[in-house]
Write a protein that holds these residues in place. Sequence first.
Motif, PDB file in Angstrom:
ATOM      1  N   ASN A 161       0.829  -1.218   0.000  1.00 19.76           N
ATOM      2  CA  ASN A 161       0.000   0.000   0.000  1.00 19.76           C
ATOM      3  C   ASN A 161       0.861   1.265   0.000  1.00 19.76           C
ATOM      4  N   ASP A 162       2.141   1.094  -0.299  1.00 18.49           N
ATOM      5  CA  ASP A 162       3.075   2.223  -0.344  1.00 18.49           C
ATOM      6  C   ASP A 162       2.946   3.076   0.917  1.00 18.49           C
ATOM      7  N   PRO A 163       3.290   2.503   2.112  1.00 18.48           N
ATOM      8  CA  PRO A 163       2.987   3.169   3.373  1.00 18.48           C
ATOM      9  C   PRO A 163       3.912   4.354   3.665  1.00 18.48           C
ATOM     10  N   LEU A 164       3.426   5.238   4.541  1.00 19.79           N
ATOM     11  CA  LEU A 164       4.252   6.341   5.026  1.00 19.79           C
ATOM     12  C   LEU A 164       5.397   5.796   5.867  1.00 19.79           C
ATOM     13  N   ILE A 165       5.076   4.825   6.730  1.00 21.06           N
ATOM     14  CA  ILE A 165       6.091   4.232   7.605  1.00 21.06           C
ATOM     15  C   ILE A 165       5.990   2.717   7.549  1.00 21.06           C
ATOM     16  N   LEU A 166       7.154   2.069   7.492  1.00 26.73           N
ATOM     17  CA  LEU A 166       7.192   0.617   7.605  1.00 26.73           C
ATOM     18  C   LEU A 166       7.706   0.268   8.993  1.00 26.73           C
ATOM     19  N   LEU A 167       6.895  -0.510   9.741  1.00 25.61           N
ATOM     20  CA  LEU A 167       7.244  -0.859  11.106  1.00 25.61           C
ATOM     21  C   LEU A 167       7.603  -2.333  11.184  1.00 25.61           C
ATOM     22  N   ALA A 168       8.729  -2.632  11.856  1.00 22.90           N
ATOM     23  CA  ALA A 168       9.143  -4.034  11.966  1.00 22.90           C
ATOM     24  C   ALA A 168       9.505  -4.338  13.410  1.00 22.90           C
ATOM     25  N   ASP A 169       8.807  -5.339  14.000  1.00 19.00           N
ATOM     26  CA  ASP A 169       9.066  -5.721  15.384  1.00 19.00           C
ATOM     27  C   ASP A 169       9.916  -6.988  15.386  1.00 19.00           C
ATOM     28  N   GLU A 170      11.203  -6.808  15.671  1.00 23.27           N
ATOM     29  CA  GLU A 170      12.165  -7.916  15.665  1.00 23.27           C
ATOM     30  C   GLU A 170      12.029  -8.793  14.419  1.00 23.27           C
ATOM     31  N   PRO A 171      12.238  -8.227  13.253  1.00 18.17           N
ATOM     32  CA  PRO A 171      11.960  -8.959  12.001  1.00 18.17           C
ATOM     33  C   PRO A 171      12.901 -10.133  11.764  1.00 18.17           C
ATOM     34  N   THR A 172      14.062 -10.129  12.425  1.00 17.62           N
ATOM     35  CA  THR A 172      14.993 -11.236  12.196  1.00 17.62           C
ATOM     36  C   THR A 172      15.032 -12.184  13.384  1.00 17.62           C
ATOM     37  N   GLY A 173      14.125 -11.957  14.341  1.00 16.78           N
ATOM     38  CA  GLY A 173      14.126 -12.740  15.578  1.00 16.78           C
ATOM     39  C   GLY A 173      13.906 -14.227  15.357  1.00 16.78           C
ATOM     40  N   ASN A 174      13.190 -14.595  14.320  1.00 17.06           N
ATOM     41  CA  ASN A 174      12.917 -16.008  14.063  1.00 17.06           C
ATOM     42  C   ASN A 174      13.780 -16.578  12.928  1.00 17.06           C
ATOM     43  N   LEU A 175      14.820 -15.827  12.536  1.00 16.68           N
ATOM     44  CA  LEU A 175      15.619 -16.271  11.384  1.00 16.68           C
ATOM     45  C   LEU A 175      17.054 -16.546  11.804  1.00 16.68           C
ATOM     46  N   ASP A 176      17.721 -17.437  11.047  1.00 18.01           N
ATOM     47  CA  ASP A 176      19.150 -17.638  11.312  1.00 18.01           C
ATOM     48  C   ASP A 176      19.914 -16.407  10.834  1.00 18.01           C
ATOM     49  N   SER A 177      21.191 -16.298  11.223  1.00 22.13           N
ATOM     50  CA  SER A 177      21.912 -15.035  11.007  1.00 22.13           C
ATOM     51  C   SER A 177      22.103 -14.718   9.529  1.00 22.13           C
ATOM     52  N   VAL A 178      22.327 -15.742   8.717  1.00 26.34           N
ATOM     53  CA  VAL A 178      22.536 -15.485   7.278  1.00 26.34           C
ATOM     54  C   VAL A 178      21.269 -14.932   6.653  1.00 26.34           C
ATOM     55  N   THR A 179      20.148 -15.639   6.914  1.00 25.27           N
ATOM     56  CA  THR A 179      18.867 -15.187   6.370  1.00 25.27           C
ATOM     57  C   THR A 179      18.519 -13.815   6.916  1.00 25.27           C
TER      58      THR A 179
END
Lengths: 227, 443
Positions: A161-179
């Motif tokens: 939706n082409d937002p004004l702000i993109l919010l991310a709450d711990e977006p890599t918390g469930n991923l391994d370090s490379v991903t």
Amino acid sequence: MSLAQLIDLTKTYHMGADIIVEALRGVDLDIEEGEYIAVMGPSGSGKSTLLNLIGCLDRPTGGRYILGGQDVSRLSDAELSEVRGRRIGFVFQSFNLIPQLTALDNIEVPLFYQGVHRRQRRRRSQELADRVGLGARARHKPMELSGGEQQRVAIARALSNDPLILLADEPTGNLDSVTGREILGLFDDLSARGRTLIVVTHDEAIAARTHRTVQMADGKIVNHTSN
Amino acid sequence: MLSFKSTEILRLGVRNLFVHPARSVLTMLGILFGVMAVIATLAVVEGISEKMQEEVLRMGTTNIIVEAVKPTESESTTQTQQGGMAITYGLTYEDAERIQSSIQGAEVVAPARRIPVTARYLTRRTRAEVLGTVPWYNETYGINVASGRWLASLDQRKVDNVCVLGAAVARSLFPRSAPLGKSIWLGSFSYRVVGVLASRGKTATSSGETETDYDRTIYIPLTAASRRFGKMLQDQSAGSRSFEMVELHEITVKVPTAEAVRPAARIIVGLLEKFHDKKDWDVGVPLERLEALERTKWLFIVLGVSIAAISLLVGGIGIMNIMLASVTERTREIGIRRAMGAKRRDIVSQFLVETVVLSTVGGAIGVPVGVTLALVIPRLLAQAATMLGVGGEAALTSLSRTIVTPGAVVLALGTSIMVGVVSGVYPAYRAAQMDPIKALRHE
Ligand SMILES: Nc1ncnc2c1ncn2[C@@H]1O[C@H](COP(=O)(O)OP(=O)(O)OP(=O)(O)O)[C@@H](O)[C@H]1O
Ligand SMILES: [Mg+2]
């Protein structure tokens, strides 16, 4: 004028008759257009609560919140939904994709509620799937995708939706370090193209890639650092 | 814009139903059976009521039927010379004349006698009932002649031995040859066949208890009946020798309009009460029976629909139950959609669409299933009747037909859609009231 302004924002939860949790205790924050901000702080310090308020998922108990020139702190539920649908993009730690929908369909969910026509939606979701590097995986359902791919879908959805702000709450918390690094690479890209981003993280390395780090403790912002 | 979004929401709802096809089908079955029950029940009620209505109509809504009724024993028995018992009762020619002169506008007053006989032609015999009557009896009852002619005034005046045969009598006596012009024996007198009637099927008499078979009746002039059969009738069914003396068994009064029926019936009752010292008569008004029938029909409809409604209610509870489970199961999806801009009413319509689609599709399939069931019910009952034997057959013949009215289909479909809405409202409301943040955290 800044893109978003938080003025003495408070959020209090009432748990039962006399237990009160003060999740936010007076937060002031200005977010400029194109800024990339990291929010850090110990568990329970109010990071998610703050992000939810910025994302209009909830209303503050006190204070004012002005988003894109509009005071959104006292809007009705329906009006808040409208603001979320048009101006906010969310990326969650646990991806939060709808399991029965394909990646492309998931990307289109915000557009669905904006009343965008099917063909237009499909064009947009395809374009975004390509942009986040999903390629041929875009026709699969979340269950058939890896964590990293799922998070790419979520990012594409947040951008639809082409937002004004993109919010991310711990977006890599469930991923391994490379991903995780790949996902962060996507964020860097978006920031470079001028997207306004706010990322909650526990990871100093992630914070270091942003423009500014906001340090929280006990429901308050205790420190600003420019990176 | 709104309609565009509606079709989108509809598409979404249908897609969601396909996520759990077995569950959706099972949920739908509840409604399907409910709708089937509504349609089949209404078809049966409609079929019975129409058949009964036809019978009443055949007796004529502007007719008043006065019948002789054998009074209770002892009242009027007299010892005869032969040592048997004789009962004198019933209607008289005087009654007929009194009625004719007392009721203004009575179009026809048709008196009749009924005499059970064995009819013979050559070596063939059949049980029949001789009905001695007047030439205008056929107008009163709308009797149709298939071949030959009906009784004429001349027959009456000449006291001619002529007769008109009911269809079944004609078939029994003349399986191969044409009956017209032949002479048959009724008791010890021979009668020339002048006409054969069209088949009418069975019908109930005005008292409603016995069944008279029009087709097994032989019509002769009333004058001939009185002269040849006399006033005395031998009751053959009784073990002892008993005799009945009856002048007229039946007087049918036809009035010009339905409005005139009730006042005329009151006058007739008054006359009979005045001139008969015992209750050996009964006044039957087909119009009243028709009205009573209409009320009974509604009673049956209410009863049948209540039963069907219970099954639809159960179906509705099934839908609600599944939807509540589905809402809980999809809490997270609801949170996601809300975070992506879905308003409460979007969530409400999403879940409502699912229940309404379920119930409507269930109803739409239930209609043809119900219609099919309605169509096979008479056949199934006929089979059941033959297995039960004679008694069962008689009891089930009134169910020989079922009628599916468009109203029943509309009612059944409308109710099923309503059940979908009603059973969906609460789950949808629950879904919409969820706090998006909590819903997103839901495991
Ligand atoms: N719905 C709620 N009801 C009651 N208390 C709440 C609710 N949501 C959050 N809280 C409380 O508010 C405080 C801040 O919570 P929040 O989730 O913002 O912390 P956080 O900084 O995101 O922590 P984490 O790093 O563990 O995610 C916590 O004490 C939490 O228990
Ligand atoms: Mg948190």
